[in-house]
Design a protein around this motif. Structure first.
Motif, mmCIF file in Angstrom:
data_model
loop_
_atom_site.group_PDB
_atom_site.id
_atom_site.type_symbol
_atom_site.label_atom_id
_atom_site.label_comp_id
_atom_site.label_asym_id
_atom_site.label_seq_id
_atom_site.Cartn_x
_atom_site.Cartn_y
_atom_site.Cartn_z
ATOM 1 N N LYS A 268 14.985 82.027 49.466
ATOM 2 C CA LYS A 268 14.806 81.733 50.886
ATOM 3 C C LYS A 268 14.896 83.005 51.733
ATOM 4 O O LYS A 268 14.156 83.180 52.701
ATOM 5 C CB LYS A 268 15.881 80.731 51.332
ATOM 6 C CG LYS A 268 15.802 80.283 52.773
ATOM 7 C CD LYS A 268 14.650 79.343 53.009
ATOM 8 C CE LYS A 268 14.685 78.786 54.440
ATOM 9 N NZ LYS A 268 13.491 77.986 54.739
ATOM 10 N N ARG A 269 15.778 83.908 51.324
ATOM 11 C CA ARG A 269 16.044 85.106 52.119
ATOM 12 C C ARG A 269 15.020 86.208 51.892
ATOM 13 O O ARG A 269 14.660 86.944 52.812
ATOM 14 C CB ARG A 269 17.443 85.632 51.806
ATOM 15 C CG ARG A 269 17.838 86.838 52.642
ATOM 16 C CD ARG A 269 19.306 87.131 52.551
ATOM 17 N NE ARG A 269 19.684 88.242 53.413
ATOM 18 C CZ ARG A 269 20.939 88.654 53.580
ATOM 19 N NH1 ARG A 269 21.918 88.029 52.964
ATOM 20 N NH2 ARG A 269 21.205 89.675 54.370
ATOM 21 N N PHE A 270 14.552 86.347 50.646
ATOM 22 C CA PHE A 270 13.619 87.428 50.313
ATOM 23 C C PHE A 270 12.229 86.863 50.019
ATOM 24 O O PHE A 270 12.090 85.803 49.420
ATOM 25 C CB PHE A 270 14.132 88.216 49.105
ATOM 26 C CG PHE A 270 15.480 88.852 49.322
ATOM 27 C CD1 PHE A 270 15.596 90.047 50.023
ATOM 28 C CD2 PHE A 270 16.630 88.259 48.832
ATOM 29 C CE1 PHE A 270 16.834 90.630 50.232
ATOM 30 C CE2 PHE A 270 17.873 88.838 49.045
ATOM 31 C CZ PHE A 270 17.981 90.024 49.745
ATOM 32 N N THR A 271 11.219 87.597 50.406
ATOM 33 C CA THR A 271 9.842 87.136 50.199
ATOM 34 C C THR A 271 9.273 87.587 48.856
ATOM 35 O O THR A 271 8.274 87.040 48.404
ATOM 36 C CB THR A 271 8.923 87.659 51.325
ATOM 37 O OG1 THR A 271 8.980 89.101 51.352
ATOM 38 C CG2 THR A 271 9.365 87.121 52.680
ATOM 39 N N ILE B 106 19.127 80.454 47.696
ATOM 40 C CA ILE B 106 19.462 81.356 48.809
ATOM 41 C C ILE B 106 18.651 82.643 48.711
ATOM 42 O O ILE B 106 18.089 83.120 49.710
ATOM 43 C CB ILE B 106 20.972 81.672 48.804
ATOM 44 C CG1 ILE B 106 21.776 80.395 49.080
ATOM 45 C CG2 ILE B 106 21.302 82.742 49.838
ATOM 46 C CD1 ILE B 106 23.270 80.558 48.893
ATOM 47 N N VAL B 107 18.568 83.201 47.512
ATOM 48 C CA VAL B 107 17.822 84.446 47.302
ATOM 49 C C VAL B 107 16.334 84.248 47.606
ATOM 50 O O VAL B 107 15.707 85.060 48.291
ATOM 51 C CB VAL B 107 18.004 84.952 45.850
ATOM 52 C CG1 VAL B 107 17.042 86.095 45.550
ATOM 53 C CG2 VAL B 107 19.442 85.402 45.631
#
Length: 400
Positions: free
Chosen positions: A264-267, A261-262
């Motif tokens: 996927k959410r942050f680049t 999740i992390v």
């Protein structure tokens, strides 16, 4: 969509069942040694050492086989080596059994390298965090399968040989599915279709990031293995050793999901590695020094959680470096796994020497916790792909 989903399942399960075979073999050590009339701890460790040696050497050889055979045949060859573990059920002496474990180990070493170019070819950049996060949990999944089912399989099938055969048969089915659905693809082309210069092991050795990545993981790997090998021998430990492995696996599953999740959410990748590495080491230290069982178990879970949260970001980071292609990613991960296990093996040897010299196994446990900080330290050495991409885009932009 259907093809790449099947291929991902096969890749994941192939490595998971390799891990299950490895761990199940370790769990059946007493039965195997009794069958061959072998005694002694040194003899027992050869079953694990054979696979560790194969992983170190095999990871480095994997990229060469990939170039010579192509992705489809190379992965099939690796799977055949894993299936060859079935021979261990029929050999008549212990040295030959160890050789079959060595062969199987080479297969596992090849598979963990080959899954990366396969993933890079079939999945988009947006899908990489999910797929890499799932694949990072393959060994843990096999470990869990072994813990849950080895005892019952042994009871139902009657002998350790039948358990080995059963696991190998599943691996063979996965090989057949791979041959049906897989296909060859170009190793030197990036996602944009641009052909890149071939990237061999020699190029990989010259690239600093290929040394920083395994350094980052090596201490974490050593600490993970120490939970099973060193911590159970620590006297008066607040957390009972028999529960630590289960807690670590459970925490790993949760941490893997959060890590996906992390990612996927942050680049950005480096901050995840830095803070997860720091928290992992802190909670592991509290777990080791506290005398309160509740605190020890809680910190064991949190240490395991932060051990697995950064894995998706760590294994996704190389994919996002400029100029990456399937051939290069194979070399990157060939060095990643090989160098990681070399460093881990050295650290484990040093740990044993420390315990022998001091007479206190607790010092070895503390040493393992300190070494887990390699992830935190390496976060200051690793490049941030998102920043490199921004610089590359700015350089490529036409001057106004």
């Amino acid at each position: 969509m259907f093809r790449k989903s099947v291929i991902e399942i096969v890749v994941f399960m192939t490595y998971a069942f390799f891990a299950m075979s490895w761990v199940a073999g370790n769990m059946m050590t007493k039965d195997i040694m009794s069958f061959y009339h072998v005694e002694g701890v040194t003899a027992a460790t050869w079953m694990t050492n054979a696979i560790t040696i194969a992983k170190i050497i095999g990871n480095l050889c994997a990229a060469w086989f990939l170039t010579k055979l192509g992705p489809k045949k190379a992965f099939a060859f690796a799977s055949i080596l894993i299936v060859a573990g079935i021979i261990g059920a029929f050999v008549s002496n212990y040295p030959m059994y160890v050789v079959t474990r060595l062969i199987m180990g080479f297969g596992g070493a090849f598979v963990i390298v080959y899954m990366n170019p396969v993933v890079m070819n079939y999945f988009s950049k947006g899908e990489l965090p999910i797929v890499n996060g799932i694949n990072a949990a393959a060994f843990n999944t096999g470990n869990l399968l072994a813990i849950l089912f080895t005892g019952s399989l042994l009871a139902q099938l009657g002998t350790w040989q039948n358990v080995v055969i059963g696991i190998s048969v599943v691996s063979f089915v996965l090989l057949v599915i791979w041959m049906i659905f897989s296909e060859d693809f170009e190793l030197s082309s990036s996602k944009d279709g641009e052909a890149k210069k071939s990237y061999g092991l020699g190029d990989g050795v010259k690239d600093p990031v290929n040394w920083f990545l395994p350094f980052a993981y090596s201490g974490v790997l050593f600490c993970y293995i120490s939970v099973f090998a060193i911590f159970p021998m620590v006297p008066n430990f607040a957390a009972e050793a028999k529960y630590l492995s289960s807690i670590l696996i459970a925490a790993g599953m949760v941490g893997t999901v959060v890590g996906i999740i992390v990612a996927k959410r942050f680049t950005t990748r480096v901050p995840v590695l830095r803070w997860s590495g720091l928290f992992m080491t802190i909670f592991a230290a509290i777990m080791a020094f506290t005398s309160n069982a509740a605190i020890a178990y809680s910190c064991a879970f949190l240490a395991g959680f932060f051990m697995f949260v950064p894995m998706t970001s760590l294994v996704t980071l190389p994919y996002e470096l400029p100029g990456m292609n399937p051939g290069r990613i194979a070399v990157v991960f060939a060095m990643f796994w090989s160098v990681s296990y070399i460093i881990e093996t050295i650290l484990m040897y040093i740990s044993g020497r420390i315990a022998d010299a001091s007479g206190d196994i607790m010092i070895s446990a503390i040493f393992a916790i300190v070494c887990s900080a390699t992830l935190f330290v390496a976060s200051f050495l690793l490049p941030e792909p998102s920043k490199q991409k921004a610089v590359a885009d700015a350089s490529a932009a036409p001057a106004e």
